[in-house]
Design a protein around this motif. Sequence first.
Motif, PDB file in Angstrom:
ATOM      1  N   PHE A  57     -21.265 -13.633 -49.298  1.00  0.00           N
ATOM      2  CA  PHE A  57     -22.571 -14.138 -48.839  1.00  0.00           C
ATOM      3  C   PHE A  57     -22.951 -13.502 -47.499  1.00  0.00           C
ATOM      4  CE2 PHE A  57     -25.287 -17.490 -46.830  1.00  0.00           C
ATOM      5  CZ  PHE A  57     -26.286 -17.530 -47.794  1.00  0.00           C
ATOM      6  N   PHE A  58     -21.953 -13.287 -46.656  1.00  0.00           N
ATOM      7  CA  PHE A  58     -22.190 -12.773 -45.302  1.00  0.00           C
ATOM      8  C   PHE A  58     -22.359 -11.250 -45.255  1.00  0.00           C
ATOM      9  CE2 PHE A  58     -20.159 -11.036 -41.397  1.00  0.00           C
ATOM     10  CZ  PHE A  58     -21.013 -11.557 -40.437  1.00  0.00           C
ATOM     11  N   ASP A  59     -21.506 -10.543 -45.973  1.00  0.00           N
ATOM     12  CA  ASP A  59     -21.420  -9.088 -45.818  1.00  0.00           C
ATOM     13  C   ASP A  59     -22.643  -8.365 -46.397  1.00  0.00           C
ATOM     14  OD1 ASP A  59     -20.704  -6.308 -46.131  1.00  0.00           O
ATOM     15  OD2 ASP A  59     -18.622  -6.917 -45.791  1.00  0.00           O
ATOM     16  N   PRO A  60     -23.357  -7.585 -45.537  1.00  0.00           N
ATOM     17  CA  PRO A  60     -24.570  -6.902 -45.988  1.00  0.00           C
ATOM     18  C   PRO A  60     -24.345  -5.897 -47.124  1.00  0.00           C
ATOM     19  CG  PRO A  60     -23.964  -6.197 -43.756  1.00  0.00           C
ATOM     20  CD  PRO A  60     -23.100  -7.376 -44.106  1.00  0.00           C
ATOM     21  N   THR A  61     -23.127  -5.411 -47.261  1.00  0.00           N
ATOM     22  CA  THR A  61     -22.817  -4.436 -48.321  1.00  0.00           C
ATOM     23  C   THR A  61     -23.234  -4.938 -49.701  1.00  0.00           C
ATOM     24  OG1 THR A  61     -20.803  -4.072 -47.049  1.00  0.00           O
ATOM     25  CG2 THR A  61     -20.939  -2.944 -49.173  1.00  0.00           C
ATOM     26  N   TYR A  62     -23.078  -6.247 -49.926  1.00  0.00           N
ATOM     27  CA  TYR A  62     -23.307  -6.799 -51.270  1.00  0.00           C
ATOM     28  C   TYR A  62     -24.654  -7.482 -51.441  1.00  0.00           C
ATOM     29  CZ  TYR A  62     -18.309  -6.415 -50.542  1.00  0.00           C
ATOM     30  OH  TYR A  62     -17.071  -5.947 -50.199  1.00  0.00           O
TER      31      TYR A  62
END
Length: 256
Positions: free
Chosen positions: A91-96
């Motif tokens: 939810f946090f990581d911009p990659t996904y």
Amino acid sequence: NTNSNAISKVSAQKETAKHKSHRLSNEIERIVQDHLKYDRENVSDLWELIHHEGEMKVYRREVEENGIVVDPLKCFHTVKGVTGREICHYFFDPTYRMDWETTLDSTKVIETLDKDNPDTLIFFQLHKRVWPSAQRDSCFWSHIRCVSTGEEDQPLWIVVNYTTDHAQAPIKSPFVRLVANVALTCETQIIEPPLNPKDIKRENLLCKLTYVAFVNPGGWAPAAALRAIAKREYPKFLKRFTSYVIEQTRDQPILF
Ligand code: 16C
């Protein structure tokens, strides 16, 4: 890779907890504590159940401020086979983000507050336009944290997204800036725990998830349309996002 690098950086902080403070530290602390205190509480009868599907329950309260719909939203869900840390990480990581977000035109990280401990990012996002309303954008800090609750228990993981101003994200017409305060809180349970914790398998994992959203569209938008969209989109988000995490972690070692 950069991604697992970011994971280990956040987890390393778990032990030390000696974070450098920065301009948003106090605000983050206050907002995170508020969410930890209230979000997991059950809903009162002021909340209406707008969607119930399997383990997922989505509630809302119809609230207007100066004629603008600002309905608080609260969801409870239970997800099998994943940990709270895994859910919060995706939810946090911009990659996904663009893999599971279906209501965005774009997302961009405009600042990492503490590069030694990248647990707080500032995002600028452009939301899909809902015709005939003006297109919305948003600028918010996003903070991920692990909270230990006691000796035996699995820690809680939480991500909070909270509107902020930023010099690199000025409000520019024709876009309307929405205001958001969103939190995802996750609690991992181990079901039928094997004698040796090393033998825990994904089938032993259960994650209790709470998602709350306070969104102000930042300007007038037709109430009926907005409520119809929210009723459809929040459950859709929860299903798509949690399935995505299950899929991504299926053959991966468990990240506690
Ligand atoms: O939490 C979610 N995503 C995070 C990462 O992107 C982040 C996002 C927060 C913003 C969520 C609100 C988006 C509403 C934009 C729609 C504007 C249309 C206005 C005109 C309508 C006639 O925390 C997952 C978010 C899942 C979003 C579901 C979409 C809900 C749309 C319903 C709008 C109700 C709220 C009113 C805000 C305009």
